[in-house]
Design a protein around this motif. Structure first.
Motif, PDB file in Angstrom:
ATOM      1  N   ARG A  41      19.182  15.296  52.889  1.00 28.31           N
ATOM      2  CA  ARG A  41      20.150  14.221  53.084  1.00 28.31           C
ATOM      3  C   ARG A  41      20.448  13.499  51.770  1.00 28.31           C
ATOM      4  NH1 ARG A  41      18.185  10.113  57.427  1.00 28.31           N
ATOM      5  NH2 ARG A  41      18.178  12.042  58.623  1.00 28.31           N
ATOM      6  N   ARG A  59       8.967  13.909  54.852  1.00 24.57           N
ATOM      7  CA  ARG A  59      10.098  14.004  53.932  1.00 24.57           C
ATOM      8  C   ARG A  59       9.606  13.887  52.501  1.00 24.57           C
ATOM      9  NH1 ARG A  59      13.461   8.269  54.135  1.00 24.57           N
ATOM     10  NH2 ARG A  59      12.375   7.367  52.387  1.00 24.57           N
ATOM     11  N   SER A 101      23.474  17.268  54.204  1.00 27.80           N
ATOM     12  CA  SER A 101      23.908  16.281  55.198  1.00 27.80           C
ATOM     13  C   SER A 101      24.079  14.913  54.552  1.00 27.80           C
ATOM     14  CB  SER A 101      22.922  16.193  56.370  1.00 27.80           C
ATOM     15  OG  SER A 101      21.796  15.432  56.038  1.00 27.80           O
ATOM     16  N   TYR A 116      13.737  16.938  54.367  1.00 25.43           N
ATOM     17  CA  TYR A 116      12.920  16.812  55.568  1.00 25.43           C
ATOM     18  C   TYR A 116      12.314  18.156  55.952  1.00 25.43           C
ATOM     19  CZ  TYR A 116      14.993  12.194  56.059  1.00 25.43           C
ATOM     20  OH  TYR A 116      15.369  10.900  55.840  1.00 25.43           O
ATOM     21  N   ASP A 117      11.223  18.108  56.713  1.00 26.10           N
ATOM     22  CA  ASP A 117      10.518  19.315  57.166  1.00 26.10           C
ATOM     23  C   ASP A 117      11.408  20.289  57.921  1.00 26.10           C
ATOM     24  OD1 ASP A 117       8.197  18.265  56.115  1.00 26.10           O
ATOM     25  OD2 ASP A 117       7.359  17.667  58.052  1.00 26.10           O
ATOM     26  N   ASN A 118      12.427  19.783  58.592  1.00 30.14           N
ATOM     27  CA  ASN A 118      13.285  20.630  59.422  1.00 30.14           C
ATOM     28  C   ASN A 118      14.401  21.324  58.639  1.00 30.14           C
ATOM     29  OD1 ASN A 118      15.073  18.570  58.883  1.00 30.14           O
ATOM     30  ND2 ASN A 118      15.415  17.995  61.019  1.00 30.14           N
ATOM     31  N   GLY A 119      14.423  21.170  57.301  1.00 25.38           N
ATOM     32  CA  GLY A 119      15.434  21.814  56.471  1.00 25.38           C
ATOM     33  C   GLY A 119      16.600  20.922  56.089  1.00 25.38           C
ATOM     34  N   GLU A 120      16.706  19.763  56.714  1.00 22.57           N
ATOM     35  CA  GLU A 120      17.775  18.834  56.345  1.00 22.57           C
ATOM     36  C   GLU A 120      17.476  18.268  54.965  1.00 22.57           C
ATOM     37  OE1 GLU A 120      19.906  14.655  57.740  1.00 22.57           O
ATOM     38  OE2 GLU A 120      18.026  15.247  58.690  1.00 22.57           O
ATOM     39  N   MET A 153       8.209  13.417  61.382  1.00 21.39           N
ATOM     40  CA  MET A 153       8.783  14.397  60.489  1.00 21.39           C
ATOM     41  C   MET A 153       8.550  13.926  59.052  1.00 21.39           C
ATOM     42  SD  MET A 153      12.737  15.782  60.168  1.00 21.39           S
ATOM     43  CE  MET A 153      13.317  14.512  61.219  1.00 21.39           C
TER      44      MET A 153
END
Length: 155
Positions: free
Chosen positions: A97, A3, A17, A91-95, A1
Motif C-alpha cells: 500500500r 506489515r 494499492s 502486508y503478509d497477504n501480498g498487498e 496481519m
C-alpha cells in the motif's frame, strides 16, 4: 496481519494499492500530544487508520481515535495530506500500500484514556520530548506540520 514499513528504501516492493487513511493529532490542555505505542512495531504513533466503506472521512477519524485511545474527539482542521509514493507498507497477504493519509488536528470532547489491542501504551507527550521517542519519520513530519503555522500541508 503483519506489515513492513518501507520509507524511501530502494529495495521496497512496488505499491499495488492505495487506501484512504486518516490520523489525528490530539493535544491536551497543556499542549501535550496524544500518542500510542504500536503493538506491531513498538513505535510511538498517532491514532488513525483506514476509512471504511459507508463512513465519512470525519467518521473515520473519530472512530479510529475512539477505538485506539478511548477519547471522543471533534475535528478542528486538516493538518496535511500525505501521499508520498516513497512510503509503502507491505502486508503478509501480498498487498503493498502506498501511503495516503489525511491528518487532522482534533480536540477531546469526552471519553477516558485506554489502551487498545493495537497498542501497548497510550500517553500524552510534550512536543519538546518527542525526539527521545522511537517514532517513524512520517509521524514526526505530521507533528512538525501541526506545530507550524496552522496552514494545511500537501506532501
Amino acid at each position: 496481519m503483519g506489515r513492513v514499513d518501507y520509507y524511501h528504501d530502494p529495495h521496497a516492493p512496488a505499491a499495488n494499492s492505495l487506501v484512504v487513511g486518516g490520523s489525528a493529532i490530539v493535544a491536551d490542555t497543556q499542549g501535550r500530544i496524544l500518542l500510542q505505542r504500536r503493538s506491531d512495531s513498538g513505535n510511538w504513533a498517532l491514532p488513525g487508520g483506514r476509512m471504511d466503506i459507508g463512513e465519512t472521512f470525519a467518521d473515520c477519524i473519530i472512530r479510529e481515535t475512539k477505538e485506539e485511545t478511548g477519547f471522543d474527539v471533534r475535528i478542528d482542521r486538516i493538518v496535511g495530506i500525505y501521499s508520498d509514493p516513497g512510503h509503502v507498507f507491505a502486508y503478509d497477504n501480498g498487498e503493498v500500500r502506498q501511503q495516503f493519509n489525511i491528518c487532522c488536528a482534533c480536540t477531546i470532547t469526552g471519553g477516558t484514556i485506554q489502551v487498545s489491542d493495537e497498542s501497548t501504551a497510550v500517553e500524552f507527550h510534550d512536543p519538546a520530548t518527542l525526539d527521545e521517542l522511537t517514532m517513524h519519520e512520517s509521524i514526526r513530519i505530521r507533528v512538525r506540520d501541526y506545530l507550524a503555522d496552522g496552514s494545511p500541508v500537501l506532501r
